[in-house]
Design an enzyme around this catalytic site. Structure first.
Site, short mmCIF file in Angstrom:
data_model
loop_
_atom_site.label_atom_id
_atom_site.label_comp_id
_atom_site.label_asym_id
_atom_site.label_seq_id
_atom_site.Cartn_x
_atom_site.Cartn_y
_atom_site.Cartn_z
N TYR A 112 -21.66 11.70 -3.07
CA TYR A 112 -21.10 12.70 -3.99
C TYR A 112 -20.24 11.98 -5.03
O TYR A 112 -19.50 11.05 -4.71
CB TYR A 112 -20.22 13.70 -3.24
CG TYR A 112 -19.40 14.59 -4.17
CD1 TYR A 112 -19.91 15.80 -4.63
CD2 TYR A 112 -18.13 14.19 -4.62
CE1 TYR A 112 -19.18 16.58 -5.50
CE2 TYR A 112 -17.40 14.98 -5.48
CZ TYR A 112 -17.93 16.16 -5.93
OH TYR A 112 -17.20 16.94 -6.80
N GLU A 200 -20.26 17.09 -12.18
CA GLU A 200 -20.45 16.84 -10.75
C GLU A 200 -21.89 16.50 -10.45
O GLU A 200 -22.81 17.15 -10.96
CB GLU A 200 -20.03 18.09 -9.97
CG GLU A 200 -20.14 17.97 -8.46
CD GLU A 200 -19.70 19.24 -7.77
OE1 GLU A 200 -18.57 19.28 -7.27
OE2 GLU A 200 -20.48 20.21 -7.75
#
Length: 392
Positions: A112, A200
């Site tokens: 991530y 993101e």
């Protein structure tokens, strides 16, 4: 402002972020054709993804692996057939109108990486985690130590040592640190140069041949900065937004729909927040945030009433105005006009103070409209909570 995954990937690709080849489609036949174009790149595997402004698409059945054109068409038909329900859409779900058909990849690891403003330090913070592919909120709640952070100076950008520290911290092999550094720098440049509020990538994948690829992408933008980015502004998808909020924005009003039953019409964001707090303090629930602004016209006030009353959950309306630039007489004229135009069937509490307040109160008194007046904010909150409860 939010954009779709395929749009975010197109922007990030311009900054050097590696993505998989994909095709945007809107019907099953096009999905099958896209599979035929892409299947060789993924050794016969493709992914059909719903394009909506909400996370958790996989959990809701909006992401499907396919190994033939027939499977691609069937997956597309299934996703398009009904609203997609995810943890972020609510139980009503969100209709799907576009799909992304993407070539498959051989994934060795999922990570991530994301960038957002940390208001506690006043700068963007780049976050990275070895726990990719799941909701980062879940990681933050259960294993916060697995989220590494680096503050990014907006004038200097991400420094190479910071990128390497994150790459090492999330477990990347040393031979991938240079690639990760370039990847993180590209993400930070996109965030800063495009006036993002969020950038993101989840998951950021390491492929079996040692490539870092953005398998998913999310970008949100600061609405106040869109005038500097007309190309980004054109990506806005009104089908993904609350139609009432869009109508309010077109009327020059700041409106956010909430879950309560007391409509709020206030001038000034700070006063609007205080009004909602008082409603909750006295046992009620606000149905909306609505700021008509300091220079609202009579027509805007009337439009505000119409927008509030579109919500069937509203059982009462509280008007709380401190007249400065917005004179109380203007507000009173708007209230009367709206009440006469629309059959006002819910209780209305009005608290006025400020410029031309006496004239405004007189206009309301002589209007023939059933209005409950309040002397101050606490009195107003008490009266509207009581009136809305009785109306319910």
């Amino acid at each position: 402002m939010k954009i779709h995954e395929y749009q975010a990937k197109a922007i990030l690709k311009e900054y050097g972020v590696r993505t998989l080849q994909s095709v945007v489609v809107d019907d099953p036949a096009s999905a099958a054709k896209a599979y035929d174009e892409l299947q060789q790149l993924g050794d016969g595997l493709c992914v059909v993804k719903a394009q909506i402004h909400a996370g958790g698409r996989g959990k809701g059945g909006g992401v499907k692996l396919v190994r033939s054109a027939e499977e691609a068409a069937a997956a597309a038909a299934a996703i398009l057939a009904s609203p997609l329900v995810t943890p972020q859409t609510g139980p009503e779900g969100q209709p799907v109108k576009k799909l992304l058909v993407e070539a498959g990849s051989s994934i060795a690891n999922e990570l991530y990486v994301g960038l957002a403003l940390d208001r506690s330090v006043g700068v963007p913070v780049l976050m990275a985690s070895s726990e990719g592919g799941v909701e980062i909120e879940e990681v933050a709640a259960k294993t916060p130590e697995k989220i590494l952070r680096e503050s990014v100076d907006p004038t200097m950008g991400l420094q190479p040592y910071q990128a390497r520290r994150l790459a090492k911290g999330i477990g990347l092999a040393p031979e991938l640190w240079n690639q990760a550094t370039l990847f993180f720098h590209a993400l930070c440049r996109a965030y800063l140069e495009q006036d993002c509020s969020l950038a993101e990538i989840n998951p950021l994948v390491v492929t079996e041949d040692g490539q870092l690829i953005a398998l998913d992408a999310k970008m949100n933008f600061d609405g106040s900065g869109l005038y500097r980015h007309p190309g980004v502004a054109e990506l806005r998808d009104l089908d993904e937004e609350d139609p009432t909020e869009v109508e309010a924005a077109n009327a020059g009003l700041s409106y956010v729909n909430l879950d309560g039953n007391i409509g709020c019409l206030v001038n000034g964001a700070g006063l609007a927040m205080a009004t909602m707090d008082l409603i909750k303090l006295h046992g009620g629930e606000p149905a909306n945030f609505l700021d008509v602004g300091g220079g609202a016209t009579k027509d805007q006030v009337a439009a505000a009433f119409r927008i509030i009353l579109k919500d069937p959950a509203v059982k009462g309306i509280l008007v709380n105005i401190f007249g400065g630039i917005l004179r109380c007489t203007t507000l009173a004229d708007g209230i009367v006009a709206a009440a006469k135009e629309i059959d006002l069937s819910v209780p209305l509490v009005v608290r006025l103070e400020g410029t031309e307040v006496e004239e405004g109160r007189k206009t309301l008194e002589e209007s023939g409209v059933a209005i409950i007046t309040a002397t101050d904010m606490t009195d107003a909150a008490n009266k509207i909570v009581e009136a809305a409860g009785a109306s319910s």
